[in-house]
Design an enzyme around this catalytic site. Sequence first.
Site, PDB file in Angstrom:
ATOM      1  N   LEU A 189     -64.348 -43.933   3.863  1.00 26.31           N
ATOM      2  CA  LEU A 189     -63.863 -44.750   2.701  1.00 26.31           C
ATOM      3  C   LEU A 189     -62.652 -44.743   2.058  1.00 26.31           C
ATOM      4  O   LEU A 189     -62.485 -43.728   1.514  1.00 26.31           O
ATOM      5  CB  LEU A 189     -65.195 -44.617   1.712  1.00 26.31           C
ATOM      6  CG  LEU A 189     -64.989 -45.748   0.457  1.00 26.31           C
ATOM      7  CD1 LEU A 189     -65.111 -47.065   0.845  1.00 26.31           C
ATOM      8  CD2 LEU A 189     -66.086 -45.176  -0.652  1.00 26.31           C
ATOM      9  N   HIS A 202     -63.048 -33.718  -5.553  1.00 23.78           N
ATOM     10  CA  HIS A 202     -61.591 -33.893  -5.800  1.00 23.78           C
ATOM     11  C   HIS A 202     -61.496 -35.061  -6.721  1.00 23.78           C
ATOM     12  O   HIS A 202     -62.396 -36.099  -6.990  1.00 23.78           O
ATOM     13  CB  HIS A 202     -60.868 -34.281  -4.839  1.00 23.78           C
ATOM     14  CG  HIS A 202     -59.504 -34.595  -4.819  1.00 23.78           C
ATOM     15  ND1 HIS A 202     -58.598 -35.230  -5.164  1.00 23.78           N
ATOM     16  CD2 HIS A 202     -58.437 -33.592  -4.201  1.00 23.78           C
ATOM     17  CE1 HIS A 202     -57.515 -35.258  -5.189  1.00 23.78           C
ATOM     18  NE2 HIS A 202     -57.543 -33.999  -4.557  1.00 23.78           N
TER      19      HIS A 202
END
Length: 338
Positions: A126, A230
Amino acid sequence: MLVIRPIRETDFDALMLCAEESGHGFTSLPVDETLIKGRIDHSVESFARNAQAPGMEGYLMVAEDTETGEVAGTTGIEAAIGLDNPFYSYHISKIVHHSRRLDVHNVVEVLTFGNNYTGATEICTLFLRPEFRQGLNGKLLSKCRFLMLAQFPEKFSDVIFAEMRGVSDEDGNSPFWAWLKEHFFSIDFTLADYLTGTGQKGFIADLMPKLPIYVSLLSEEAREVIGQVHEKTRPALRLLEKEGFTCRGYVDIFDAGPTVECLRQNIDSIRRSFTARVKIAEHSSAQDYLICNSDFENFRATATKVGVDEERNEVLISKEVAEALFVQDGDTVRLVSV
């Protein structure tokens, strides 16, 4: 308007651009021309195969701007992981060290190496290019996969999971990998990540410690990032959590990013989705929907405002949307409100 469609051979340059812009840690899309071409070819073959059970198919799609023809991003589904190449992960669990005689009772966490997701369906790859990160584009790119899972359930597993990118700095250095490298490996995180993305996973089985690792023995920096994502991945994680995805203690073996999962039938967008017949007509509805056609090989999905007539089980869409989805009056589409 962005429209999701299966990737084509002519999308090579666009997918290479996405790979370059995605940065370090995006394992499923390394900057490698041979791999990118291979993924495109495999996806084209997979869409044409019409599989009736989950196998080694990999479905890669892109979001195309219908006005400019520009590719805005990419998204994908792997039908069944680990059938050809092993899929590794760590599982966080607890063990108890207890001595009644010494009155000592310690509960410690360990990381256990394994292949527990073998056969499960992975939603992956994605990436939405920065200039397109607005409106419903992000939701479309992510949730179009749930419409596909709902419309064609026979092609996918009951368990759906996603690996979330773990913590690393701008140069691609991972605190978790730094500890592993010091004790078991002699290569940088970016190289290990690249080799995995290109399918060269033999070094993992050769060098990765097979026995459980005591978390308390890791460096403080490595312990702090276990199960953390992240900063650029947080929006994607929040979206999946709203869909019902949770972490059951599995993390990536390189950066310790969390793996989240959900049973297919429990995914919110799948549970709320429904089918209706198309009626091409003007309407004044202000309700946004994600909508897809029912043609797998020529799959199309978009985000738009539609009118829903529940009594007639009809969905009113504009001519422009009908053309983008390759549908006509009377065709069946699947949709979910956003």
